[in-house]
Design an enzyme around this catalytic site. Structure first.
Site, PDB file in Angstrom:
ATOM      1  N   ASN A  47     -12.791  -3.197   2.844  1.00 25.31           N
ATOM      2  CA  ASN A  47     -13.723  -2.073   3.005  1.00 25.31           C
ATOM      3  C   ASN A  47     -14.788  -2.170   1.920  1.00 25.31           C
ATOM      4  OD1 ASN A  47     -12.286  -0.973   5.158  1.00 25.31           O
ATOM      5  ND2 ASN A  47     -10.890   0.134   3.804  1.00 25.31           N
ATOM      6  N   GLY A  90     -15.181   3.563   4.164  1.00 25.29           N
ATOM      7  CA  GLY A  90     -13.792   3.904   3.867  1.00 25.29           C
ATOM      8  C   GLY A  90     -13.284   3.378   2.538  1.00 25.29           C
ATOM      9  N   THR A 145     -12.314   3.517  -1.094  1.00 23.19           N
ATOM     10  CA  THR A 145     -12.023   4.598  -2.046  1.00 23.19           C
ATOM     11  C   THR A 145     -11.758   4.069  -3.448  1.00 23.19           C
ATOM     12  OG1 THR A 145      -9.664   4.540  -1.473  1.00 23.19           O
ATOM     13  CG2 THR A 145     -11.045   6.104  -0.252  1.00 23.19           C
ATOM     14  N   HIS A 177     -12.689  -1.455  -6.883  1.00 20.65           N
ATOM     15  CA  HIS A 177     -12.124  -2.652  -7.532  1.00 20.65           C
ATOM     16  C   HIS A 177     -11.727  -3.504  -6.338  1.00 20.65           C
ATOM     17  CE1 HIS A 177      -8.768  -4.290 -10.459  1.00 20.65           C
ATOM     18  NE2 HIS A 177      -9.029  -5.171  -9.513  1.00 20.65           N
ATOM     19  N   HIS A 220     -10.472  -5.347  -3.254  1.00 21.92           N
ATOM     20  CA  HIS A 220      -9.095  -5.556  -2.790  1.00 21.92           C
ATOM     21  C   HIS A 220      -9.118  -5.894  -1.312  1.00 21.92           C
ATOM     22  CE1 HIS A 220     -10.140  -1.324  -2.368  1.00 21.92           C
ATOM     23  NE2 HIS A 220      -9.386  -1.313  -1.274  1.00 21.92           N
ATOM     24  N   ASP A 278       0.854  -1.191   0.000  1.00 14.92           N
ATOM     25  CA  ASP A 278       0.000   0.000   0.000  1.00 14.92           C
ATOM     26  C   ASP A 278       0.889   1.240   0.000  1.00 14.92           C
ATOM     27  OD1 ASP A 278      -3.225   0.493   0.910  1.00 14.92           O
ATOM     28  OD2 ASP A 278      -1.845   2.199   1.076  1.00 14.92           O
ATOM     29  N   HIS A 282      -6.983  -5.732   2.197  1.00 16.57           N
ATOM     30  CA  HIS A 282      -5.843  -5.169   2.918  1.00 16.57           C
ATOM     31  C   HIS A 282      -5.314  -6.274   3.830  1.00 16.57           C
ATOM     32  CE1 HIS A 282      -6.852  -0.781   2.231  1.00 16.57           C
ATOM     33  NE2 HIS A 282      -8.051  -1.310   2.033  1.00 16.57           N
TER      34      HIS A 282
HETATM   35  P1  AMP Z   1      -9.780   1.396   0.234  1.00 17.02           P
HETATM   36  O1  AMP Z   1      -9.777   2.725   0.949  1.00 17.02           O
HETATM   37  O2  AMP Z   1     -10.193   0.238   1.072  1.00 17.02           O
HETATM   38  O3  AMP Z   1     -10.533   1.492  -1.079  1.00 17.02           O
HETATM   39  O4  AMP Z   1      -8.253   1.103  -0.107  1.00 17.02           O
HETATM   40  C1  AMP Z   1      -7.553   1.655  -1.188  1.00 17.02           C
HETATM   41  C2  AMP Z   1      -6.117   1.602  -0.805  1.00 17.02           C
HETATM   42  O5  AMP Z   1      -5.342   1.753  -1.979  1.00 17.02           O
HETATM   43  C3  AMP Z   1      -5.662   2.712   0.167  1.00 17.02           C
HETATM   44  O6  AMP Z   1      -5.127   2.115   1.350  1.00 17.02           O
HETATM   45  C4  AMP Z   1      -4.610   3.486  -0.634  1.00 17.02           C
HETATM   46  O7  AMP Z   1      -3.524   3.927   0.164  1.00 17.02           O
HETATM   47  C5  AMP Z   1      -4.175   2.449  -1.656  1.00 17.02           C
HETATM   48  N1  AMP Z   1      -3.658   2.996  -2.898  1.00 17.02           N
HETATM   49  C6  AMP Z   1      -4.222   3.921  -3.697  1.00 17.02           C
HETATM   50  N2  AMP Z   1      -3.456   4.156  -4.784  1.00 17.02           N
HETATM   51  C7  AMP Z   1      -2.378   3.341  -4.669  1.00 17.02           C
HETATM   52  C8  AMP Z   1      -1.222   3.092  -5.459  1.00 17.02           C
HETATM   53  N3  AMP Z   1      -1.000   3.760  -6.616  1.00 17.02           N
HETATM   54  N4  AMP Z   1      -0.321   2.176  -5.032  1.00 17.02           N
HETATM   55  C9  AMP Z   1      -0.518   1.503  -3.873  1.00 17.02           C
HETATM   56  N5  AMP Z   1      -1.600   1.677  -3.083  1.00 17.02           N
HETATM   57  C10 AMP Z   1      -2.505   2.587  -3.470  1.00 17.02           C
END
Ligand code: AMP
Length: 113
Positions: free
Chosen positions: A87, A93, A95, A98, A100, A31, A102
């Site tokens: 999330n 939370g 954002t 797609h 994913h 991340d 954590h």
């Molecule tokens: P969420 O908020 O659960 O949708 O998680 C999205 C995550 O993607 C966040 O923890 C961001 O820090 C991470 N993120 C966004 N853009 C990138 C990127 N280019 N490379 C690595 N992590 C990213």
């Protein structure tokens, strides 16, 4: 057509990332804004599932693979103990829409969400 997600752009090589895992269908990266000493993201290469419920309904075997890979990465990076977070929804939370996972570990605090 919807804009490609940031993770689709990482899969396509358009955005750099630090890869920790890759197979035919799944990518694992660090991340960019870690919330824990170990903070990895695992996602399907396809962007067709917005969240974990859609993935569970559409391709349960792929979800099971992601969970197994999360365990494997946690074994490698943080002694096999970890928090696995999906999330789901902006109010929770999310954002990036797609799906994913954590993978958080290595000394968690209450803020490691
Ligand atoms: P969420 O908020 O659960 O949708 O998680 C999205 C995550 O993607 C966040 O923890 C961001 O820090 C991470 N993120 C966004 N853009 C990138 C990127 N280019 N490379 C690595 N992590 C990213």
């Amino acid at each position: 057509m919807a804009e490609p997600s940031v993770f689709e752009r990482i899969v396509a090589g358009e955005i750099p990332s630090t890869k920790v895992f890759e197979n035919e269908r799944v990518l694992g990266i660090r991340d960019i804004a870690p919330k824990a000493p170990v903070h990895l993201l695992l996602f399907p290469k396809t962007g067709e599932y917005a969240n974990v419920a859609e993935l569970a309904a559409g391709d349960p075997a792929l979800l099971a693979d992601i969970v197994a890979i999360a365990q494997q990465l946690a074994d490698e990076h943080c002694g096999g103990q970890y928090r696995l977070v999906f999330n789901t929804g902006a109010d929770a939370g999310q954002t990036v829409f797609h799906v994913h996972a954590h993978v958080l570990g290595g000394g968690l605090t209450e803020a490691s969400l």
